[in-house]
Design a protein around this motif. Structure first.
Motif, PDB file in Angstrom:
ATOM      1  N   VAL A  59       0.837  -1.204   0.000  1.00 13.01           N
ATOM      2  CA  VAL A  59       0.000   0.000   0.000  1.00 13.01           C
ATOM      3  C   VAL A  59       0.870   1.253   0.000  1.00 13.01           C
ATOM      4  CG1 VAL A  59      -1.639   1.360   1.364  1.00 13.01           C
ATOM      5  CG2 VAL A  59      -1.993  -1.104   1.078  1.00 13.01           C
ATOM      6  N   ASP A  60       1.892   1.268   0.842  1.00  8.71           N
ATOM      7  CA  ASP A  60       2.771   2.439   0.947  1.00  8.71           C
ATOM      8  C   ASP A  60       3.490   2.740  -0.362  1.00  8.71           C
ATOM      9  OD1 ASP A  60       2.010   2.749   3.560  1.00  8.71           O
ATOM     10  OD2 ASP A  60       3.888   2.007   4.438  1.00  8.71           O
ATOM     11  N   SER A  61       3.752   1.681  -1.144  1.00 11.44           N
ATOM     12  CA  SER A  61       4.478   1.867  -2.399  1.00 11.44           C
ATOM     13  C   SER A  61       3.556   2.195  -3.573  1.00 11.44           C
ATOM     14  CB  SER A  61       5.274   0.608  -2.736  1.00 11.44           C
ATOM     15  OG  SER A  61       4.397  -0.441  -3.109  1.00 11.44           O
ATOM     16  N   GLY A  62       2.246   2.056  -3.348  1.00 11.93           N
ATOM     17  CA  GLY A  62       1.298   2.271  -4.432  1.00 11.93           C
ATOM     18  C   GLY A  62       1.303   1.146  -5.453  1.00 11.93           C
ATOM     19  N   SER A  63       1.824  -0.011  -5.073  1.00  8.27           N
ATOM     20  CA  SER A  63       1.942  -1.150  -5.983  1.00  8.27           C
ATOM     21  C   SER A  63       0.608  -1.879  -6.153  1.00  8.27           C
ATOM     22  CB  SER A  63       2.984  -2.131  -5.433  1.00  8.27           C
ATOM     23  OG  SER A  63       2.984  -3.330  -6.158  1.00  8.27           O
ATOM     24  N   LYS A  64       0.493  -2.616  -7.261  1.00  7.86           N
ATOM     25  CA  LYS A  64      -0.692  -3.442  -7.523  1.00  7.86           C
ATOM     26  C   LYS A  64      -0.444  -4.919  -7.192  1.00  7.86           C
ATOM     27  CE  LYS A  64      -2.498  -0.444 -11.172  1.00  7.86           C
ATOM     28  NZ  LYS A  64      -2.886  -0.354 -12.597  1.00  7.86           N
ATOM     29  N   VAL A  65       0.725  -5.221  -6.642  1.00  6.96           N
ATOM     30  CA  VAL A  65       1.017  -6.605  -6.268  1.00  6.96           C
ATOM     31  C   VAL A  65      -0.026  -7.102  -5.264  1.00  6.96           C
ATOM     32  CG1 VAL A  65       2.667  -8.134  -5.104  1.00  6.96           C
ATOM     33  CG2 VAL A  65       3.491  -6.394  -6.679  1.00  6.96           C
ATOM     34  N   GLN A  66      -0.524  -8.288  -5.501  1.00  5.65           N
ATOM     35  CA  GLN A  66      -1.492  -8.883  -4.586  1.00  5.65           C
ATOM     36  C   GLN A  66      -0.786  -9.752  -3.555  1.00  5.65           C
ATOM     37  OE1 GLN A  66      -4.001 -10.667  -7.659  1.00  5.65           O
ATOM     38  NE2 GLN A  66      -5.548  -9.126  -7.258  1.00  5.65           N
ATOM     39  N   ILE A  67      -1.525 -10.096  -2.505  1.00  6.30           N
ATOM     40  CA  ILE A  67      -0.948 -10.882  -1.406  1.00  6.30           C
ATOM     41  C   ILE A  67      -1.691 -12.205  -1.278  1.00  6.30           C
ATOM     42  CG2 ILE A  67      -0.452 -10.961   1.066  1.00  6.30           C
ATOM     43  CD1 ILE A  67      -0.613  -7.864   1.011  1.00  6.30           C
ATOM     44  N   GLY A  68      -0.923 -13.275  -1.279  1.00  6.94           N
ATOM     45  CA  GLY A  68      -1.497 -14.581  -1.010  1.00  6.94           C
ATOM     46  C   GLY A  68      -0.924 -15.135   0.282  1.00  6.94           C
ATOM     47  N   THR A  69      -1.694 -15.998   0.923  1.00 11.74           N
ATOM     48  CA  THR A  69      -1.176 -16.675   2.111  1.00 11.74           C
ATOM     49  C   THR A  69      -1.695 -18.103   2.150  1.00 11.74           C
ATOM     50  OG1 THR A  69      -0.724 -16.404   4.473  1.00 11.74           O
ATOM     51  CG2 THR A  69      -3.007 -16.088   3.778  1.00 11.74           C
ATOM     52  N   VAL A  70      -1.093 -18.884   3.020  1.00 11.83           N
ATOM     53  CA  VAL A  70      -1.434 -20.304   3.121  1.00 11.83           C
ATOM     54  C   VAL A  70      -2.267 -20.556   4.375  1.00 11.83           C
ATOM     55  CG1 VAL A  70       0.445 -21.226   1.746  1.00 11.83           C
ATOM     56  CG2 VAL A  70       0.863 -20.658   4.139  1.00 11.83           C
ATOM     57  N   ILE A  71      -3.202 -21.481   4.255  1.00 14.49           N
ATOM     58  CA  ILE A  71      -4.099 -21.823   5.356  1.00 14.49           C
ATOM     59  C   ILE A  71      -3.922 -23.294   5.711  1.00 14.49           C
ATOM     60  CG2 ILE A  71      -6.499 -21.853   6.158  1.00 14.49           C
ATOM     61  CD1 ILE A  71      -5.478 -19.036   5.481  1.00 14.49           C
ATOM     62  N   ASP A  72      -3.760 -23.561   7.005  1.00 15.92           N
ATOM     63  CA  ASP A  72      -3.551 -24.921   7.519  1.00 15.92           C
ATOM     64  C   ASP A  72      -2.321 -25.554   6.871  1.00 15.92           C
ATOM     65  OD1 ASP A  72      -4.026 -27.052   9.159  1.00 15.92           O
ATOM     66  OD2 ASP A  72      -5.634 -27.917   7.939  1.00 15.92           O
ATOM     67  N   PHE A  73      -1.269 -24.799   6.848  1.00 20.63           N
ATOM     68  CA  PHE A  73      -0.032 -25.156   6.153  1.00 20.63           C
ATOM     69  C   PHE A  73       0.999 -25.745   7.117  1.00 20.63           C
ATOM     70  CE2 PHE A  73       4.035 -24.072   4.119  1.00 20.63           C
ATOM     71  CZ  PHE A  73       3.785 -24.333   2.787  1.00 20.63           C
ATOM     72  N   PRO A  74       1.694 -26.794   6.747  1.00 19.11           N
ATOM     73  CA  PRO A  74       1.678 -27.469   5.448  1.00 19.11           C
ATOM     74  C   PRO A  74       0.929 -28.810   5.416  1.00 19.11           C
ATOM     75  CG  PRO A  74       3.711 -28.020   6.580  1.00 19.11           C
ATOM     76  CD  PRO A  74       2.917 -27.151   7.532  1.00 19.11           C
ATOM     77  N   GLU A  75       0.356 -29.261   6.528  1.00 23.32           N
ATOM     78  CA  GLU A  75      -0.181 -30.630   6.554  1.00 23.32           C
ATOM     79  C   GLU A  75      -1.671 -30.730   6.233  1.00 23.32           C
ATOM     80  OE1 GLU A  75       0.955 -32.297  10.300  1.00 23.32           O
ATOM     81  OE2 GLU A  75       2.970 -32.793   9.586  1.00 23.32           O
ATOM     82  N   GLY A  76      -2.445 -29.658   6.467  1.00 25.67           N
ATOM     83  CA  GLY A  76      -3.850 -29.666   6.096  1.00 25.67           C
ATOM     84  C   GLY A  76      -4.754 -30.521   6.956  1.00 25.67           C
ATOM     85  N   LYS A  77      -4.291 -30.876   8.149  1.00 23.27           N
ATOM     86  CA  LYS A  77      -5.044 -31.827   8.980  1.00 23.27           C
ATOM     87  C   LYS A  77      -5.998 -31.172   9.974  1.00 23.27           C
ATOM     88  CE  LYS A  77      -1.432 -35.406   8.903  1.00 23.27           C
ATOM     89  NZ  LYS A  77      -0.483 -36.191   9.742  1.00 23.27           N
ATOM     90  N   SER A  78      -6.004 -29.855  10.062  1.00 22.68           N
ATOM     91  CA  SER A  78      -6.843 -29.183  11.057  1.00 22.68           C
ATOM     92  C   SER A  78      -8.327 -29.344  10.740  1.00 22.68           C
ATOM     93  CB  SER A  78      -6.495 -27.692  11.120  1.00 22.68           C
ATOM     94  OG  SER A  78      -5.168 -27.511  11.546  1.00 22.68           O
ATOM     95  N   SER A  79      -9.144 -29.051  11.719  1.00 20.64           N
ATOM     96  CA  SER A  79     -10.590 -29.131  11.529  1.00 20.64           C
ATOM     97  C   SER A  79     -11.054 -28.044  10.563  1.00 20.64           C
ATOM     98  CB  SER A  79     -11.308 -28.951  12.867  1.00 20.64           C
ATOM     99  OG  SER A  79     -11.140 -27.620  13.340  1.00 20.64           O
ATOM    100  N   ILE A  80     -12.241 -28.235  10.025  1.00 24.98           N
ATOM    101  CA  ILE A  80     -12.819 -27.222   9.141  1.00 24.98           C
ATOM    102  C   ILE A  80     -12.988 -25.912   9.891  1.00 24.98           C
ATOM    103  CG2 ILE A  80     -14.843 -26.605   7.762  1.00 24.98           C
ATOM    104  CD1 ILE A  80     -15.213 -29.644   7.263  1.00 24.98           C
ATOM    105  N   THR A  81     -13.405 -25.988  11.144  1.00 30.33           N
ATOM    106  CA  THR A  81     -13.576 -24.788  11.967  1.00 30.33           C
ATOM    107  C   THR A  81     -12.276 -24.009  12.082  1.00 30.33           C
ATOM    108  OG1 THR A  81     -15.348 -25.830  13.250  1.00 30.33           O
ATOM    109  CG2 THR A  81     -14.253 -23.931  14.239  1.00 30.33           C
ATOM    110  N   ASP A  82     -11.182 -24.719  12.331  1.00 34.09           N
ATOM    111  CA  ASP A  82      -9.886 -24.048  12.457  1.00 34.09           C
ATOM    112  C   ASP A  82      -9.417 -23.465  11.125  1.00 34.09           C
ATOM    113  OD1 ASP A  82      -9.753 -24.551  15.146  1.00 34.09           O
ATOM    114  OD2 ASP A  82      -8.417 -26.276  14.977  1.00 34.09           O
TER     115      ASP A  82
END
Length: 247
Positions: A59-82
């Motif tokens: 935002v400070d740079s005025g860039s259009k780069v988007q941000i991605g992130t990972v969820i339940d990384f890296p094993e994917g074993k958490s509950s749906i709620t988590d």
């Protein structure tokens, strides 16, 4: 072709994994974000606890780069709620893309209904908030039949529950890049696994992640039909140099 618009510049190591202290690792993350801004990559992919920092820099740079992130990384074993809780926080922090690790072990153990439910609920959350959702299936943990079946399962859940206009915002993604394989086998995208994903996930787009380290490999993936490539060597690839080993 502007290859930079295919590249998700990625840094997902914790400080411990990188052999750094927390502050040193933070500086590495900031370096990746700044590089993405300078190089005009499509997206920077960081861990959830780094989203706020990345957002401020962009935002400070005025860039259009988007941000991605990972969820339940890296094993994917958490509950749906988590999974949902972590995704909600990422949305609040400013993430544009949510890369969920599918509970592939549950899938392998025959818990198909659980996997269908997590895909439905997490995808719904993402789309309702105008986010891109990607489902990491961890191809190195699956055999060919399982890659085919899980890709098709994700496709079928999306087609059955969402509008055609949404399909382009739900990806099937190959790998975390952190799966430990035996005998030094590939732990990320391979041509064979990507072809299987493309054949069985269509009309959903596919992201190749893990193992793409050269310009030639990236071009090959694009020609096969992938829409995104996750790599920690985005700048090197864009400059037609070989990236260092790693994600």
């Amino acid at each position: 072709m502007n290859i930079k618009q295919y590249l998700d510049s990625t840094y997902l190591k914790t400080a411990a994994q990188a052999g750094l202290d927390e502050n040193e690792n933070l500086q590495v993350v900031k370096g990746f974000v700044q590089e993405a801004i300078d190089e005009k990559f499509k997206l920077i992919m960081v861990r959830p606890d780094m989203v706020v920092i990345a957002k401020k820099m962009i935002v400070d740079s005025g860039s259009k780069v988007q941000i991605g992130t990972v969820i339940d990384f890296p094993e994917g074993k958490s509950s749906i709620t988590d999974k949902l809780k972590e995704a909600v926080q990422a949305i609040e922090d400013g993430a544009d893309d949510l890369d969920f690790v599918c509970n592939y072990e549950a899938f392998k153990n025959g818990k198909v209904d659980l996997v269908k439910e997590e895909i439905l609920k997490c995808t719904q959350l993402g789309l309702e908030n105008n986010k891109v959702v990607k489902w990491i299936i961890e191809v190195a943990a699956l055999n060919e039949k399982q890659i085919t079946q899980l890709s098709a399962l994700i496709k079928n859940v999306v087609i059955s529950n969402f509008k055609e206009a949404d399909y382009a915002s739900v990806f099937v993604k190959s790998s975390t890049g952190f799966y430990k394989t035996d005998n030094n086998l590939p732990n990320g995208a391979t041509v064979a696994s990507i072809i299987m994903m493309l054949e069985n996930a269509s009309p959903l787009p596919v992201k190749a992640a893990g193992g793409v380290r050269t310009y030639e490999e990236a071009i090959e993936m694009i020609r096969l039909g992938v829409k995104r490539i996750g790599t920690s060597g985005a700048k090197a690839i864009a400059n037609r140099e070989n990236a260092k080993l790693g994600y």
